[in-house]
Write an enzyme that holds these catalytic residues in place. Structure first.
Site, mmCIF file in Angstrom:
data_model
loop_
_atom_site.group_PDB
_atom_site.id
_atom_site.type_symbol
_atom_site.label_atom_id
_atom_site.label_comp_id
_atom_site.label_asym_id
_atom_site.label_seq_id
_atom_site.Cartn_x
_atom_site.Cartn_y
_atom_site.Cartn_z
ATOM 1 C CB ILE A 83 -0.572 -7.404 1.209
ATOM 2 C CG1 ILE A 83 0.585 -7.161 2.150
ATOM 3 C CG2 ILE A 83 -0.304 -8.584 0.451
ATOM 4 C CD1 ILE A 83 0.660 -8.361 3.230
ATOM 5 C CG ASP A 84 1.709 -1.456 0.178
ATOM 6 O OD1 ASP A 84 3.241 -1.803 0.193
ATOM 7 O OD2 ASP A 84 1.018 -1.271 -0.800
ATOM 8 C CG HIS A 132 1.714 -12.246 -3.456
ATOM 9 N ND1 HIS A 132 3.035 -12.146 -3.398
ATOM 10 C CD2 HIS A 132 1.483 -12.981 -4.659
ATOM 11 C CE1 HIS A 132 3.568 -12.827 -4.447
ATOM 12 N NE2 HIS A 132 3.009 -13.526 -4.980
ATOM 13 C CB CYS A 171 -15.007 -17.342 8.953
ATOM 14 S SG CYS A 171 -14.853 -18.551 10.202
ATOM 15 C CB CYS A 231 -15.610 -16.030 12.243
ATOM 16 S SG CYS A 231 -17.263 -16.205 11.623
ATOM 17 C CB CYS A 280 -18.108 -19.051 14.048
ATOM 18 S SG CYS A 280 -17.489 -19.600 12.426
ATOM 19 C CG ASN A 289 15.471 -4.638 -7.673
ATOM 20 O OD1 ASN A 289 14.392 -4.424 -6.794
ATOM 21 N ND2 ASN A 289 16.109 -5.448 -6.977
HETATM 22 N N1 APR Z 1 14.642 0.758 -4.055
HETATM 23 C C1 APR Z 1 14.825 -0.132 -5.163
HETATM 24 N N2 APR Z 1 15.175 -1.499 -4.813
HETATM 25 C C2 APR Z 1 14.547 -1.665 -3.491
HETATM 26 C C3 APR Z 1 14.129 -0.521 -2.581
HETATM 27 C C4 APR Z 1 14.034 0.936 -2.976
HETATM 28 N N3 APR Z 1 14.002 1.666 -2.356
HETATM 29 N N4 APR Z 1 14.266 -1.258 -1.499
HETATM 30 C C5 APR Z 1 14.256 -2.646 -1.573
HETATM 31 N N5 APR Z 1 14.780 -2.897 -2.874
HETATM 32 C C6 APR Z 1 14.695 -4.192 -3.341
HETATM 33 C C7 APR Z 1 15.564 -5.288 -2.680
HETATM 34 O O1 APR Z 1 16.996 -5.201 -3.010
HETATM 35 C C8 APR Z 1 15.159 -6.479 -3.392
HETATM 36 O O2 APR Z 1 15.817 -6.916 -4.525
HETATM 37 O O3 APR Z 1 13.432 -4.642 -3.403
HETATM 38 C C9 APR Z 1 13.769 -6.192 -3.471
HETATM 39 C C10 APR Z 1 12.738 -6.413 -2.518
HETATM 40 O O4 APR Z 1 12.591 -8.140 -2.625
HETATM 41 P P1 APR Z 1 12.058 -8.854 -1.479
HETATM 42 O O5 APR Z 1 12.286 -8.483 -0.159
HETATM 43 O O6 APR Z 1 12.178 -10.345 -1.802
HETATM 44 O O7 APR Z 1 10.342 -8.538 -1.788
HETATM 45 P P2 APR Z 1 9.503 -9.169 -3.082
HETATM 46 O O8 APR Z 1 10.151 -9.228 -4.180
HETATM 47 O O9 APR Z 1 8.438 -8.166 -3.046
HETATM 48 O O10 APR Z 1 8.852 -10.345 -2.312
HETATM 49 C C11 APR Z 1 8.031 -11.225 -3.301
HETATM 50 O O11 APR Z 1 7.812 -12.978 -1.568
HETATM 51 O O12 APR Z 1 7.453 -13.255 0.942
HETATM 52 C C12 APR Z 1 6.789 -13.180 -0.350
HETATM 53 O O13 APR Z 1 4.640 -12.727 -0.539
HETATM 54 C C13 APR Z 1 5.805 -12.164 -0.192
HETATM 55 O O14 APR Z 1 5.041 -10.667 -2.053
HETATM 56 C C14 APR Z 1 6.193 -11.364 -1.430
HETATM 57 C C15 APR Z 1 7.042 -12.071 -2.392
HETATM 58 ZN ZN ZN Z 2 -16.862 -18.334 10.745
#
Ligand code: APR
Ligand code: ZN
Length: 296
Positions: free
Chosen positions: A124-125, A140, A148, A173, A176, A253
């Site tokens: 969401i960044d 997401h 609101c 809001c 409102c 990853n």
């Molecule tokens: N390089 C490679 N892998 C990385 C790095 C990096 N610099 N930093 C973190 N990781 C890996 C972590 O090891 C992990 O497996 O990225 C993965 C991040 O997993 P999560 O923290 O679970 O994030 P994400 O998979 O995006 O979560 C999905 O969960 O909470 C909800 O809505 C939220 O969008 C989010 C969703």
């Molecule tokens: Zn409102």
């Protein structure tokens, strides 16, 4: 730094880094599926790693039996304060300090070279767009707009509301507030006029942008790149097992991803910025902009 693990030689030729390079060279419809691991290099914590968002929530709210409740829509309607106390760590800064990572730039380069079918991000960044990626679906949602929860008013995240969130306050809001002021005896409904950022909470459905696009893309893609995600949250986590059989699937990853059924063809395990920079080097993509975030 990087370990290439051949997981599946089902496709025969896909079993080394060079094969991944060749796949990218030969592909014109890469589907990129990315998560929080793409942005940790620029200082945004991920969710499930050590020191990540969920660990911080557990420390701050030990009474919560599940840190995901902070992102649950029913919990938010009951009491939005815990979310807004945390939102500061999630809300992208307005200034350029928050710059895209090398991995975001790699996705932008795939698009520049006509290879990107679509980037499905769970983040969401908004950094994909800041890196110049146009073909991005925010699965997401993101902080660009707010809604609101009482009257449904929907609009861009204003600087005032952004500052309110950055101060850890609950944004209200205006519409409102005006309606209530104009109509003194308006019955004060029990729903507070809170402005909720348009990120998808647990208990909410993903955007039309996601469901309207994903089916065609699952059919069309010729290469899946999964970048920086633990693949724990459906329906995004179901993308790899919904793609046509025979389409190569590559994981980039830090750690293996526990997944039922379908395995990746190749897992490039390591820091995603390091891996994509090595892929770019072997692809001979001159990418001055792919300076690792730490060098910014
Ligand atoms: N390089 C490679 N892998 C990385 C790095 C990096 N610099 N930093 C973190 N990781 C890996 C972590 O090891 C992990 O497996 O990225 C993965 C991040 O997993 P999560 O923290 O679970 O994030 P994400 O998979 O995006 O979560 C999905 O969960 O909470 C909800 O809505 C939220 O969008 C989010 C969703
Ligand atoms: Zn409102």
């Amino acid at each position: 730094l990087m370990r290439v693990r051949q997981v599946r030689s089902k496709l025969g030729e896909v079993n080394t880094l060079e094969d991944v390079v060749r796949l990218i060279e030969g592909s014109s419809r890469v589907l990129v599926l990315c998560g929080a691991g793409m942005s940790t290099a620029v200082g945004i914590p991920d969710f499930r790693s050590k020191g990540g968002i969920y660990e911080r929530i557990r420390q701050r709210y030990p009474f919560l039996d599940d840190p995901q409740l902070l992102f649950d829509i029913h919990q938010f309607r009951l009491d939005p304060r815990p979310f807004f106390e945390l939102a500061l760590e999630l809300l992208p800064a307005t200034d350029d300090a928050l710059r895209p990572s090398v991995s975001h730039c790699f996705v932008a380069e795939l698009e520049r070279r006509g290879k990107l079918l679509r980037c499905y991000t769970q983040n969401i960044d908004g950094l994909e767009r800041r890196a110049g990626v146009q073909r991005v679906v925010f699965c997401h949602g993101n902080f660009d707009t707010v809604t609101c929860v009482r009257c449904g008013w929907h609009g861009a995240l204003s600087d005032a509301v952004r500052e309110c969130i950055r101060a850890g306050q609950v944004p209200c809001c205006e519409r409102c507030r005006r309606l209530q002021a104009d109509d003194e005896d308006a019955d004060v409904e029990e729903v507070e006029p809170v402005l909720k950022p348009d990120i998808v909470f647990f208990g909410e459905s993903l955007s039309d942008a996601f469901f309207g696009q994903i089916h065609d893309d699952l059919e069309a893609t010729d290469l899946l790149l999964v970048l920086g995600t633990s693949l724990q949250v459906a329906p995004v986590a179901k993308i790899p097992t919904s793609i046509r059989p025979g389409v190569p699937q590559i994981l980039i990853n830090r750690e293996l991803v526990a997944r039922a059924r379908v395995e990746f063809d190749v897992e490039l395990l390591g820091d995603c910025d390091v891996v994509v920079a090595e892929l770019a080097r072997r692809l001979q993509w001159e990418m001055a902009s792919m300076t690792p975030a730490s060098a910014y």
